[in-house]
Design an enzyme around this catalytic site. Structure first.
Site, PDB file in Angstrom:
ATOM      1  N   ASP A 151      40.761  43.426  36.540  1.00  0.00           N
ATOM      2  CA  ASP A 151      41.436  43.681  35.261  1.00  0.00           C
ATOM      3  C   ASP A 151      41.769  42.325  34.656  1.00  0.00           C
ATOM      4  O   ASP A 151      42.925  41.933  34.538  1.00  0.00           O
ATOM      5  CB  ASP A 151      42.698  44.516  35.482  1.00  0.00           C
ATOM      6  CG  ASP A 151      43.346  44.933  34.164  1.00  0.00           C
ATOM      7  OD1 ASP A 151      42.759  44.657  33.104  1.00  0.00           O
ATOM      8  OD2 ASP A 151      44.444  45.506  34.198  1.00  0.00           O
ATOM      9  N   ILE A 152      40.722  41.606  34.297  1.00  0.00           N
ATOM     10  CA  ILE A 152      40.863  40.220  33.847  1.00  0.00           C
ATOM     11  C   ILE A 152      41.079  40.198  32.340  1.00  0.00           C
ATOM     12  O   ILE A 152      40.193  40.559  31.567  1.00  0.00           O
ATOM     13  CB  ILE A 152      39.621  39.391  34.228  1.00  0.00           C
ATOM     14  CG1 ILE A 152      39.311  39.559  35.721  1.00  0.00           C
ATOM     15  CG2 ILE A 152      39.843  37.934  33.873  1.00  0.00           C
ATOM     16  CD1 ILE A 152      40.449  39.184  36.647  1.00  0.00           C
ATOM     17  N   GLU A 153      42.263  39.774  31.917  1.00  0.00           N
ATOM     18  CA  GLU A 153      42.604  39.754  30.497  1.00  0.00           C
ATOM     19  C   GLU A 153      42.947  38.348  30.021  1.00  0.00           C
ATOM     20  O   GLU A 153      43.616  38.165  29.005  1.00  0.00           O
ATOM     21  CB  GLU A 153      43.762  40.721  30.234  1.00  0.00           C
ATOM     22  CG  GLU A 153      43.414  42.155  30.623  1.00  0.00           C
ATOM     23  CD  GLU A 153      44.511  43.158  30.304  1.00  0.00           C
ATOM     24  OE1 GLU A 153      45.256  42.925  29.334  1.00  0.00           O
ATOM     25  OE2 GLU A 153      44.616  44.169  31.016  1.00  0.00           O
ATOM     26  N   GLY A 154      42.485  37.346  30.754  1.00  0.00           N
ATOM     27  CA  GLY A 154      42.712  35.956  30.388  1.00  0.00           C
ATOM     28  C   GLY A 154      42.148  35.050  31.465  1.00  0.00           C
ATOM     29  O   GLY A 154      41.696  35.502  32.515  1.00  0.00           O
TER      30      GLY A 154
END
Length: 618
Positions: free
Chosen positions: A171-174
């Protein structure tokens, strides 16, 4: 004795619990670990997140990603985990010399869930930053750490004791997308040495391609993706319009993903307070899910954020599982509906809403289209997979003209029936406004688009869907009065070769290949950037010399589009003892900052070369 033995064997066989099966199309994935309901409802502790065991008492949930590993490299070089009110580094003890919480008390709960046939995985990242790699060596080291600390390896610092998790979720959001291929390759090598089945999933935003995960999931084998159809302009609220883009992700799964058997889940908020937008009631979600399952072979099920919200919302998880179980199957060959739309004809011009068959899909034109459907998804969007070459074209003769005209087709998703979409050589408008297209409540309009409504011509100031021209939102401005000779006026703010936008509201998603002038504003990776120099193919980032974070626009455009991510980040205060990496988000004295480079002990308000203000925290 023989009969007794047979009876015992029969009883044993009846009590066998089947494990998670990834090839099913009725699976339910539910995130656990962040107490989302508690964060939104602080005065209702009775409905806060419960131990993970409580969500494994029946067959409702199939796979549980535990959220999150918030830091890849914390104190002592080991990761950090935060499971909100269940286990964290503040309320629980940590392993000596690290900030890694000892959560071994929940090991028995994890094993209980697995004994009930659930897969329990570990979600990496979340919206607060701390994810990402600076080198191949760092990515490889993290893969070893994940294997030894959480899965089939061995270590003296195992946060969940002897419980062995079933895989990881991205869940890579940055933090950028660099070196994730190295991480996954090394982790897959560990998986290959074990007899146990492990899974790799990811949770991209529905906007395609995902800014942080796009390259990773397109270049590495992933078992399933939980597409976040919320907090986005392509969310569940756009179902039934050309804004709904599940078909894009199915096309990606079958044509771009290295794993052609990847499953694509519809990610949904489990209640109205679980997200800033995109929630739909159970009846609507059930209809969307079942219609999508009939239309696309990659459909794997539904994902909810999160468990606490689902239970508090009348056990919506049980409701959607019941709907999915009706007609669900595992490993069954997909029954493709026929390609009922006319085959695409090269050289034709198609009005918005037209449907054609091409390359195993029925495509719908989002607006006027003169080129073919392709994987750029700029003009056409897939609305159903299909079998065949397309129906025979038919032509309807307009009563007021000798030219053939294509009637508007239904915008319902997944329907195998369609009206004629024969291309025409001209674009027709309504009789009272010349060639200017009549405004439609189900069409998506971009900045600069012009429509006819109530005898006037209106121009859109930014992206819009369903906002009536002349309304209070301010997106539409009247630019003329309709006549029989009206036509779309040329825009003056953007040339065909160079994109320049001076207004925050005009900022659009950054795209490679577009030449941007100095001062142009774009959205990339969930943030708004302004160009310092004229450029093309220079990807925006916080460390770029060509682009810089636009703090003013981040307060308007980005906060509107990504307010949940900012809300979470504002809960994470800067610490002098914590290492931060590029694109990490931290709160400090009422402001939200993003890291340009790696740092330790350098306060945001005093180090402009390291930190950029991106928003305020209220």
């Amino acid at each position: 004795m023989k009969s007794v033995s047979l009876a015992l064997i029969a009883t044993t066989l009846m009590t066998i619990v089947h494990g998670f099966e990834n090839d099913c199309n009725d699976n339910l994935a539910v995130y656990w670990g962040q107490n989302s309901y508690g964060a939104a409802n602080s005065k209702d502790p009775a409905n806060w997140q419960q131990p993970i065991r409580e969500y494994c008492q029946d067959s409702t949930i199939d796979i549980i990603p535990m959220a999150f590993v918030t830091q890849f490299f914390g104190t002592g070089g080991l990761p950090e985990i935060n499971l909100a009110n269940i286990c964290n580094k503040v309320d629980n003890s940590t392993f000596p010399g690290t900030s890694l919480a000892d959560c071994s008390a929940i090991a028995s709960d994890i094993k209980f869930c697995q004994s009930k046939g659930k897969a329990v995985t570990l979600s990496l990242g979340g919206a607060t930053g701390g994810a990402g790699f600076q080198s191949d060596d760092q990515a490889s080291t993290f893969a070893d750490n994940v294997w030894n600390l959480f899965m089939g390896g061995s270590s003296s610092t195992r946060p969940f004791g002897d419980a062995v998790l079933d895989g990881i979720d991205l869940d890579i959001e940055g933090g950028g997308s660099n070196y994730y291929g190295t991480f996954l390759t090394k982790l897959r090598a560990h998986f290959g040495s074990a007899s146990k089945k492990y899974y790799v999933t990811a949770a991209p935003q529905c906007v395609y391609p995902d800014a942080n995960l796009g390259a990773t999931i397109s270049q590495n084998s992933i078992d399933a993706i939980y597409v976040q159809f919320y907090n986005n302009p392509c969310g569940l609220q756009t179902w039934g319009t050309s804004g709904w883009n599940y078909g894009v992700w199915d096309y990606w799964a079958k044509n771009i993903s290295p794993n052609k058997n990847i499953k694509v889940y519809i990610g949904a908020p489990a209640s109205p307070t679980a997200a800033g937008g995109g929630y739909v009631p159970l009846s609507t979600l059930s209809n969307i899910a079942l219609t999508t399952r009939k239309s696309f072979p990659s459909f794997g099920g539904v994902m909810f954020w999160d468990a606490s919200q689902a239970v508090a919302n009348g056990h919506i998880d049980a409701g959607i599982k019941q709907a999915l179980s009706n007609g669900g199957s595992c490993g069954k060959v997909f029954d493709y509906p026929p390609c009922s739309a006319p085959a695409y004809q090269s050289g034709g011009n198609y009005p918005g809403g037209s449907k054609v068959s091409k390359d195993g899909y029925i495509w719908q034109a989002m607006w006027y289209a003169s080129g073919p459907p392709d994987d750029s998804f700029q003009t056409w969007i897939p609305v159903s997979a299909c079998s065949g070459s397309g129906s025979a074209s038919s032509t309807i003769i307009a009563s007021s003209s000798t030219k053939s005209a294509a009637p508007s087709s239904s915008t319902s998703q997944g329907s195998s029936s369609t009206t004629s979409t024969t291309p025409t050589s001209t674009t027709t408008g309504n009789a009272s406004c010349g060639s200017v297209t009549v405004w439609s409540s189900t069409a998506i309009y971009k900045a600069g688009d012009q429509v006819a409504y109530n005898g006037k011509i209106f121009k859109a100031a930014w992206w819009t869907l369903g906002e009536t021209p002349g309304g209070s939102s301010g997106v539409w401005s009247a630019v003329g009065t309709c006549t029989a000779k009206s036509k779309v006026s040329p825009t003056t703010s953007v040339s065909s070769k160079r994109a320049v936008t001076s207004s925050c509201k005009d900022a659009s998603q950054w795209r490679s290949g577009v030449r941007y002038g100095k001062g142009a504003k774009v959205i990339h990776g969930g943030h708004t950037y302004s160009s310092s120099l004229e450029n093309a193919n220079k990807e925006p980032s916080v460390s770029s010399d060509t682009w810089h974070l636009d703090a003013v626009c981040n307060l308007t455009v980005v906060k509107r589009e990504n307010k949940i991510g900012y809300y979470r980040a504002c809960k994470r205060n800067w610490s002098a003892e914590e290492t931060y990496y590029e694109q990490s988000l931290v709160a400090r004295d009422g402001k939200l900052y993003q890291a340009k480079v790696r740092s330790l002990g350098q306060a945001p308000e005093y180090h402009d070369a390291i930190w950029s203000p991106v928003s305020t925290c209220t």
